[in-house]
Design a protein around this motif. Structure first.
Motif, PDB file in Angstrom:
ATOM      1  N   ALA A 222     -21.261 -52.573   4.358  1.00  0.00           N
ATOM      2  CA  ALA A 222     -20.248 -53.632   4.343  1.00  0.00           C
ATOM      3  C   ALA A 222     -18.841 -53.050   4.471  1.00  0.00           C
ATOM      4  CB  ALA A 222     -20.372 -54.453   3.060  1.00  0.00           C
ATOM      5  N   VAL A 223     -18.572 -51.941   3.776  1.00  0.00           N
ATOM      6  CA  VAL A 223     -17.252 -51.304   3.870  1.00  0.00           C
ATOM      7  C   VAL A 223     -17.006 -50.806   5.286  1.00  0.00           C
ATOM      8  CG1 VAL A 223     -15.874 -49.323   3.107  1.00  0.00           C
ATOM      9  CG2 VAL A 223     -17.129 -50.696   1.429  1.00  0.00           C
ATOM     10  N   GLU A 224     -18.035 -50.192   5.870  1.00  0.00           N
ATOM     11  CA  GLU A 224     -17.903 -49.698   7.237  1.00  0.00           C
ATOM     12  C   GLU A 224     -17.611 -50.836   8.210  1.00  0.00           C
ATOM     13  OE1 GLU A 224     -20.651 -47.383  10.600  1.00  0.00           O
ATOM     14  OE2 GLU A 224     -21.460 -47.851   8.615  1.00  0.00           O
ATOM     15  N   LEU A 225     -18.313 -51.948   8.043  1.00  0.00           N
ATOM     16  CA  LEU A 225     -18.100 -53.103   8.926  1.00  0.00           C
ATOM     17  C   LEU A 225     -16.730 -53.735   8.700  1.00  0.00           C
ATOM     18  CD1 LEU A 225     -21.638 -54.734   8.592  1.00  0.00           C
ATOM     19  CD2 LEU A 225     -20.701 -53.564  10.613  1.00  0.00           C
ATOM     20  N   ALA A 226     -16.261 -53.759   7.441  1.00  0.00           N
ATOM     21  CA  ALA A 226     -14.949 -54.341   7.148  1.00  0.00           C
ATOM     22  C   ALA A 226     -13.831 -53.546   7.808  1.00  0.00           C
ATOM     23  CB  ALA A 226     -14.728 -54.391   5.635  1.00  0.00           C
ATOM     24  N   VAL A 227     -14.042 -52.237   7.949  1.00  0.00           N
ATOM     25  CA  VAL A 227     -13.031 -51.398   8.598  1.00  0.00           C
ATOM     26  C   VAL A 227     -13.136 -51.511  10.112  1.00  0.00           C
ATOM     27  CG1 VAL A 227     -12.213 -49.040   8.955  1.00  0.00           C
ATOM     28  CG2 VAL A 227     -12.960 -49.785   6.680  1.00  0.00           C
ATOM     29  N   GLY A 228     -14.390 -51.386  10.646  1.00  0.00           N
ATOM     30  CA  GLY A 228     -14.577 -51.385  12.092  1.00  0.00           C
ATOM     31  C   GLY A 228     -14.818 -52.773  12.654  1.00  0.00           C
ATOM     32  N   GLY A 229     -15.803 -53.472  12.105  1.00  0.00           N
ATOM     33  CA  GLY A 229     -16.075 -54.838  12.503  1.00  0.00           C
ATOM     34  C   GLY A 229     -17.067 -54.993  13.618  1.00  0.00           C
TER      35      GLY A 229
ATOM     36  N   CYS B 104     -32.747 -55.898   7.293  1.00  0.00           N
ATOM     37  CA  CYS B 104     -32.109 -56.500   8.477  1.00  0.00           C
ATOM     38  C   CYS B 104     -30.625 -56.140   8.532  1.00  0.00           C
ATOM     39  CB  CYS B 104     -32.315 -58.016   8.447  1.00  0.00           C
ATOM     40  SG  CYS B 104     -31.694 -58.863   9.906  1.00  0.00           S
ATOM     41  N   ILE B 105     -29.963 -56.155   7.377  1.00  0.00           N
ATOM     42  CA  ILE B 105     -28.533 -55.825   7.325  1.00  0.00           C
ATOM     43  C   ILE B 105     -28.303 -54.369   7.721  1.00  0.00           C
ATOM     44  CG2 ILE B 105     -26.593 -55.474   5.731  1.00  0.00           C
ATOM     45  CD1 ILE B 105     -27.548 -57.969   4.230  1.00  0.00           C
ATOM     46  N   LEU B 106     -29.173 -53.486   7.284  1.00  0.00           N
ATOM     47  CA  LEU B 106     -28.987 -52.062   7.553  1.00  0.00           C
ATOM     48  C   LEU B 106     -29.328 -51.688   8.993  1.00  0.00           C
ATOM     49  CD1 LEU B 106     -30.429 -50.512   4.254  1.00  0.00           C
ATOM     50  CD2 LEU B 106     -28.022 -50.829   4.878  1.00  0.00           C
ATOM     51  N   ASP B 107     -30.211 -52.479   9.657  1.00  0.00           N
ATOM     52  CA  ASP B 107     -30.721 -52.063  10.964  1.00  0.00           C
ATOM     53  C   ASP B 107     -30.201 -52.895  12.139  1.00  0.00           C
ATOM     54  OD1 ASP B 107     -32.209 -50.164   9.612  1.00  0.00           O
ATOM     55  OD2 ASP B 107     -33.961 -51.487   9.437  1.00  0.00           O
ATOM     56  N   SER B 108     -29.704 -54.090  11.912  1.00  0.00           N
ATOM     57  CA  SER B 108     -29.349 -54.986  13.023  1.00  0.00           C
ATOM     58  C   SER B 108     -27.890 -54.815  13.449  1.00  0.00           C
ATOM     59  CB  SER B 108     -29.612 -56.439  12.621  1.00  0.00           C
ATOM     60  OG  SER B 108     -28.810 -56.789  11.505  1.00  0.00           O
TER      61      SER B 108
ATOM     62  N   ILE C 207     -18.651 -60.927  11.778  1.00  0.00           N
ATOM     63  CA  ILE C 207     -19.217 -59.817  11.009  1.00  0.00           C
ATOM     64  C   ILE C 207     -18.227 -59.374   9.929  1.00  0.00           C
ATOM     65  CG2 ILE C 207     -19.896 -57.388  11.116  1.00  0.00           C
ATOM     66  CD1 ILE C 207     -21.133 -57.885  13.804  1.00  0.00           C
ATOM     67  N   VAL C 208     -16.962 -59.216  10.319  1.00  0.00           N
ATOM     68  CA  VAL C 208     -15.937 -58.776   9.364  1.00  0.00           C
ATOM     69  C   VAL C 208     -15.775 -59.806   8.256  1.00  0.00           C
ATOM     70  CG1 VAL C 208     -13.523 -58.089   9.083  1.00  0.00           C
ATOM     71  CG2 VAL C 208     -14.747 -57.488  11.179  1.00  0.00           C
ATOM     72  N   ARG C 209     -15.745 -61.085   8.629  1.00  0.00           N
ATOM     73  CA  ARG C 209     -15.581 -62.141   7.615  1.00  0.00           C
ATOM     74  C   ARG C 209     -16.685 -62.068   6.575  1.00  0.00           C
ATOM     75  NH1 ARG C 209     -14.094 -66.446  11.849  1.00  0.00           N
ATOM     76  NH2 ARG C 209     -16.309 -66.887  11.822  1.00  0.00           N
ATOM     77  N   ASN C 210     -17.944 -61.978   7.032  1.00  0.00           N
ATOM     78  CA  ASN C 210     -19.073 -61.975   6.096  1.00  0.00           C
ATOM     79  C   ASN C 210     -19.154 -60.671   5.299  1.00  0.00           C
ATOM     80  OD1 ASN C 210     -19.795 -64.536   6.821  1.00  0.00           O
ATOM     81  ND2 ASN C 210     -21.355 -63.899   8.303  1.00  0.00           N
ATOM     82  N   ALA C 211     -18.739 -59.553   5.923  1.00  0.00           N
ATOM     83  CA  ALA C 211     -18.735 -58.281   5.193  1.00  0.00           C
ATOM     84  C   ALA C 211     -17.694 -58.324   4.072  1.00  0.00           C
ATOM     85  CB  ALA C 211     -18.438 -57.132   6.150  1.00  0.00           C
ATOM     86  N   LEU C 212     -16.537 -58.903   4.362  1.00  0.00           N
ATOM     87  CA  LEU C 212     -15.496 -59.019   3.331  1.00  0.00           C
ATOM     88  C   LEU C 212     -15.950 -59.932   2.204  1.00  0.00           C
ATOM     89  CD1 LEU C 212     -12.280 -59.280   5.561  1.00  0.00           C
ATOM     90  CD2 LEU C 212     -12.952 -57.366   4.097  1.00  0.00           C
ATOM     91  N   THR C 213     -16.625 -61.018   2.562  1.00  0.00           N
ATOM     92  CA  THR C 213     -17.123 -61.937   1.534  1.00  0.00           C
ATOM     93  C   THR C 213     -18.131 -61.243   0.627  1.00  0.00           C
ATOM     94  OG1 THR C 213     -16.792 -63.856   2.968  1.00  0.00           O
ATOM     95  CG2 THR C 213     -18.310 -64.130   1.130  1.00  0.00           C
TER      96      THR C 213
END
Length: 746
Positions: free
Chosen positions: A94-101, A57-61, A107-113
């Motif tokens: 997670a790194v990609e989302l932390a940079v882009g969001g 789910c994390i990889l596809d959603s 999304i950024v908050r949970n990726a950073l966590t």
């Protein structure tokens, strides 16, 4: 499935989680975020292969579904389970989302966590049955686990530091938690040459400014805010770093250390040095002649004989002088030289014209300031690196801290401005050295003054104080202010530790001071004074009495006999001389008043009639016992009349009556004669000038004792002259000849 229904079963949730319908999948992961905090539900979920479904789910959603899926995985990881779902693909995502969001803050908050949990993970030796899915990719922990993903996103660290200025406090907290986790892992597991580079990279990206802004913000004062816990953790990490830098020994075998010292030397712009030419065999030089600075032919480059001492080191082998400060001392010295390159060079040009003992040893001063700051911020009270982290102070999540007021006092934003504080304090050291005319033997005295200034200025700052204001206070603090703070501190320390002893010292000094003032006042009486025989007609109850009676021109001279038993006086048409050496002798004063006949002295002089000026003059120049002392006169107010009435009985049978009346023309003369007569009669002085001078000498005496000065070393004759009012014009400046290593005050 309704959000308000009873908790669904694991099987129904897994079915929804793998559904092709985005709304169904979104609701499933939304419910999972809460349900997975229950350890029993989490175990059932993992046994049903839920970790794999959550990973997919994390990889596809996208969107909120992705945010809830990350939150669900974080809930598992916080329980110490579910790591089989974290592989290189999930970390890269997670790194990609932390940079882009993806446009969503949650999304950024949970990726950073998630990244915080990965970096902070401590592998367990016994993984148990539920770790069977762990692969080589997920076995890596700390910075190593996310490094491949970071290499693919070189802008990640810059983006992470930029998140510290976000308006969303939770996002700021999560970003700072990840910064803390990366710093923590670098210190614990990075090589001795790697972790300093990583820390410097973060600092160059502006992490100090970002965290400092958060520290001074309103959110940091909220004890329940997750941001507060992250800030306190960063502050603790800063202390750990300072301690670790200090623990690194400085060695000539380390290229980086040799390069740092060379930088300090080159920034001072030394003059080129060539070894003196060899003299022809048999040729003798003239004593005191400097050999020409001409190099020997084919000679190698020579080391300047004072290369390092010129910079303020004690010897020409400076590496051992960093034993107390370690590499932190070199860092601070290099930082100072770079921040103040022009002034740094000018200092050595100025010192070249001074005697060696008058030059401020800048390198020693820099190391001293480093230790002063180190002690002020109590760096050594922080546990060592491993204990700091294993005790939970460096956990992956920011925790609430109880007590807002306590948090406000605990936050030290100025600690993050170490370099600027070191520069400001070292500049203050150099300035105080110059103002005080200090020499080499006074080094530790100036260092102590700087320590006091640091405690007052930095210690007195609150959480919101800007470092610029602190720098300005360091630039403007005067030598007199620093010494006043020193005395206040000494009094507080000694009062706490030696309260009873100081009371005894004060009592002793009071009696000594009273005896001194008794002698001074009586000597004024022995010298004698002129008094008008009638009250001036200018001031009879505020009415001009000139029309009532003419002014009298007769004057009365009164003098105490050297035996101190009788007063001698006589009236004259006018004062014979205002020069004390030309005053009438005792033989020229036929009228005699025996002191044994005096019963009391009455006066209209009040305690507020005499000024406190003598206390200030005494504080600068002390008394002698073999010359007369006279306090500078202050004319009496023209609207009042000062009268001293001496009462007594000439015989045992006669009633008390007025024996003699005096009209002093100044308040100081009134103080001298009133208190002098009272002290002759073994009574206490009452005028303000006398009592304040006694109090001043008591306080001064206590301070001298606290500074370990010997009473007999004080120049009492100089004080006596000041008390008499002599030398009020151009004063002779004292020198330091004959002084020992005790502190001395001008």
């Amino acid at each position: 499935m309704d959000a308000h229904d009873d908790p669904p079963s694991v099987s129904s949730l897994l079915l929804s989680l793998t559904s092709d319908s985005d709304p169904t999948q979104k609701l499933a992961v939304f419910r999972l975020q809460t349900l997975l905090h229950d350890p029993s539900f989490a175990d059932a979920f993992l046994q049903a292969q839920g970790a794999r479904a959550l990973r997919a789910c994390i990889l596809d959603s996208q969107g909120n579904t992705l945010a809830y899926a990350l939150g669900s995985l974080n809930a598992l990881l916080e329980l110490g389970v579910g790591w089989e779902a974290v592989d290189s693909n999930v970390i890269a995502r997670a790194v990609e989302l932390a940079v882009g969001g993806g446009g969503l803050v949650n999304i950024v908050r949970n990726a950073l966590t998630l990244l915080v949990l990965v970096v902070s993970r401590v592998p367990d030796g016994d993984e148990g049955e539920e770790r069977v899915y762990e692969t080589a990719a997920t076995a890596a922990t700390g910075f190593r686990a996310i490094k491949p993903a970071l290499d693919a996103h070189p802008e990640f660290l810059k983006s992470l530091v930029g998140r510290l200025s976000a308006s969303d406090h939770t996002l700021c907290a999560n970003a700072l938690q990840l910064v803390n986790a990366l710093m923590r892992d670098a210190v614990l597991h990075g090589g001795e040459s790697e972790w300093p580079k990583f820390i410097k990279r973060l600092q160059d990206l502006g992490v100090i400014g970002g965290v400092g802004m958060l520290m001074r913000g309103e959110a940091a004062g909220d004890a329940s805010s997750p941001l507060t816990g992250a800030i306190l953790e960063f502050q603790g990490l800063t202390k750990v770093l300072l301690r670790k830098w200090r623990s690194v020994g400085v060695s000539p075998e380390i290229v980086e250390h040799k390069r740092a010292l060379k930088t300090v030397h080159l920034l001072s712009r030394p003059e080129r040095f060539a070894a003196p030419a060899e003299r022809p065999q048999g040729e003798e030089g003239v004593i005191g002649d400097e050999p020409p600075a001409v190099p020997r032919k084919n000679s190698r480059k020579q080391h300047h004989p004072t290369k390092w001492r010129r910079l303020g080191f004690e010897t020409e082998s400076p590496f051992w002088e960093f034993d107390e400060t370690g590499y932190l001392g070199i860092m601070d010295l290099v930082d100072y030289a770079r921040r103040n390159e022009s002034a740094y060079h000018s200092l050595f040009l100025e010192q070249a014209a001074q005697l060696v003992e008058q030059r401020c040893p800048l390198a020693r001063a820099s190391l001293g300031v480093t230790l002063v700051l180190y002690e002020h911020f109590e760096i050594d009270e922080t546990a060592d690196v491993e204990n700091f982290f294993s005790s939970g102070a460096g956990g992956g999540h920011a925790r609430g801290v109880s007590g807002g007021a306590v948090v406000g006092r605990a936050l030290k934003p100025l600690l993050l401005q170490w370099g600027r504080l070191h520069t400001a304090a070292l500049n203050a050291f150099l300035r105080l050295w110059k103002l005080s005319g200090a020499e080499a033997e006074d080094f530790y005295k100036i260092e102590e003054l700087v320590r006091i200034i640091v405690e007052r200025i930095i210690g007195g700052a609150d959480r919101k104080t800007e470092v610029g204001k602190i720098e300005e206070e360091f630039r403007t603090v005067s030598l007199e202010t620093a010494r006043a703070w020193q005395m206040e501190g000494l009094e507080e320390v000694y009062q706490d530790a030696w309260d009873l002893h100081l009371e005894a010292v004060r009592e002793q000094l009071y009696h000594e001071s009273l005896q001194f003032m008794r002698e001074q006042r009586i000597r004024c009486l022995l010298e004698g004074s002129w008094f008008p025989t009638t009250i001036s007609p200018v001031a009879q109850n505020g009415v001009d009495a000139g029309a009532v009676q003419p002014p009298s021109s007769t004057s009365r001279f009164v003098r105490l006999h050297p035996n101190r038993q009788t007063l001698h006086y006589s009236d004259f048409a006018s004062p014979t001389s205002t020069d004390p050496s030309q005053y009438p002798e005792i033989d020229a004063l036929p009228l005699i008043l025996d002191l044994s006949a005096i019963t009391s002295v009455d006066s209209n002089v009040s305690a507020s009639d005499t000024p406190p000026a003598p206390a200030q003059t005494l504080a600068r120049n002390p008394p002698s016992s073999d010359t007369l002392t006279r306090i500078p006169s202050k004319p009496a107010s023209p609207s009042t009349s000062t009268t001293l009435t001496i009462l007594g009985s000439l015989s045992a049978a006669s009633p008390e009556s007025t024996l003699l009346t005096l009209h002093p023309q100044t308040t100081d003369l009134a103080s001298e004669w009133l208190d002098g007569l009272l002290l002759l009669l073994d009574q206490q002085p009452i005028t303000k000038a006398t009592t304040e001078t006694i109090d001043m000498m008591v306080n001064w005496g206590v301070r001298l004792r606290m500074l370990n000065l010997r009473w007999e070393d004080v120049d009492w004759s100089s004080l006596e002259k000041r008390v008499r009012g002599e030398g009020d014009g151009e004063r002779e400046l004292p020198d330091r000849e004959g002084l020992d290593d005790d502190f001395w005050y001008a």
